[in-house]
Write an enzyme that holds these catalytic residues in place. Sequence first.
Site, PDB file in Angstrom:
ATOM      1  N   ASP A 207       2.980   9.000  -2.807  1.00  0.00           N
ATOM      2  CA  ASP A 207       2.949   8.007  -1.725  1.00  0.00           C
ATOM      3  C   ASP A 207       4.326   8.033  -1.063  1.00  0.00           C
ATOM      4  OD1 ASP A 207       2.406   5.583  -0.137  1.00  0.00           O
ATOM      5  OD2 ASP A 207       0.757   5.259  -1.520  1.00  0.00           O
TER       6      ASP A 207
ATOM      7  N   HIS B 101       4.887  10.661   1.299  1.00  0.00           N
ATOM      8  CA  HIS B 101       4.568  10.100   2.612  1.00  0.00           C
ATOM      9  C   HIS B 101       5.798   9.806   3.450  1.00  0.00           C
ATOM     10  CE1 HIS B 101       0.313   8.656   1.149  1.00  0.00           C
ATOM     11  NE2 HIS B 101       0.524   9.954   0.998  1.00  0.00           N
TER      12      HIS B 101
END
Length: 432
Positions: free
Chosen positions: A246, A273
């Site tokens: 993430d 991310h």
Amino acid sequence: MTKHFRGWTLMSIVATMVVCPSAKAQDRRIVAEPVAPHTVCDRPLPSGSNDTARLQDAIDHCPAGAAVYLGRGEFRSHPLEMKSGVTLWIGRGATLLAIPEPAAYDKGRGQCGRIAGKGDGCRPLISFSKTRGGGIYGDGIIDGQGGAPMVGSAETWWQLARRAQAEGGGQNAPRLIQIDHAQDITLSGVTLRNAPNFHVAMNRVEGATVWGLTIDTPADARNTDGIDPGASQDVTITHSFIRTGDDNVAIKAGDNGSTRHISITDNYFGWGHGMSIGSEVNSGASDILVRNLTLDGTTSGLRIKSDASRGGLVERVTYENVCLRGNRWPVAFDTKYDPHAQGSRIPVYRQIVLRHVRGDNGALLMRGVDEAHALDVTLEDVRFADSATWQLEHANVTADHSDVSPPLPGRARGPIPRDWQRCARAFQDGNE
């Protein structure tokens, strides 16, 4: 300390990134590289089974300023609570393994290891709660075992997270390290891997130094953010290597308070991310410096994300000396992160500066709410490949047209400076 990844070393990466004049750090403290504790109060040995009680007892009886030292071997543990001034020193060859037993992490509601309306039913593996000083130090490993089957189940923590996503519920999985209402905490040198949830989360922290960490978790491990400072101030994250499932780093400011004076310097981000601010910024995020950062293969690169349900003021953010490659959205400043969100918490991004930024292709998104809440962004020496595309909506962008490529919509192309190839060489020399 030298970290290795796909033929690179962190030391060589930093050397290639520091090519432009430095900027004043936004963390107001004077931050120096952490040193090993001078005193060791206890040296517990691994038992081959559950070491929780002995480790917690060693921490509880250790005086402030000293360290509990874990030598070579595998230590297995349930949640541990740190004490003010005490350092957990994980030596080279030592691994602290989180026992994947949901009942041991449960907060008393019987939700840990299950899917529920919310995902806050588990205690972290290591918690710093209302402590001052101390931290975690060493060349060893903390392994959250997110990919190991939970005790009493054939499902792993990560499989639980994916099932929660499919069912629209909240995963109840433990974070690896939680720092809560604490001061002057240091994390240095250790490798964090396979967290069931976030690796390092901060809430209401005043003064934190993260130096030389390696965070390494598979790209498909859901909600495994690397480091998330929230409602905190005077935080430095530096000389670290982060790849995860993430956000590599996510600066947050939800209902619990604002986040400000943050320095993210001399770091390398692999998959993940990206370098994020948000999505919760309703209490405000400001005075943030991101300097000397490589983002290699992150889906997003430099990202500020929020929407009308959790927006607020994000201001005085500087990105300087940034190299990007293989990013779908190298720049994504988006006030409509959830386009269906409703509410009156309007995101406003202003005094955002990109200086000496290099990348290849992808979408360069800057989207404000409306003209009354337009983004305020300044570009100085910002250059991407010709195939990159600007997507501007309600954005006031200040730039010299000769200083930006590809050209901003409606502006002519300027000359490409000779130093453009520096970022490209940084990738090619170590990785191809």
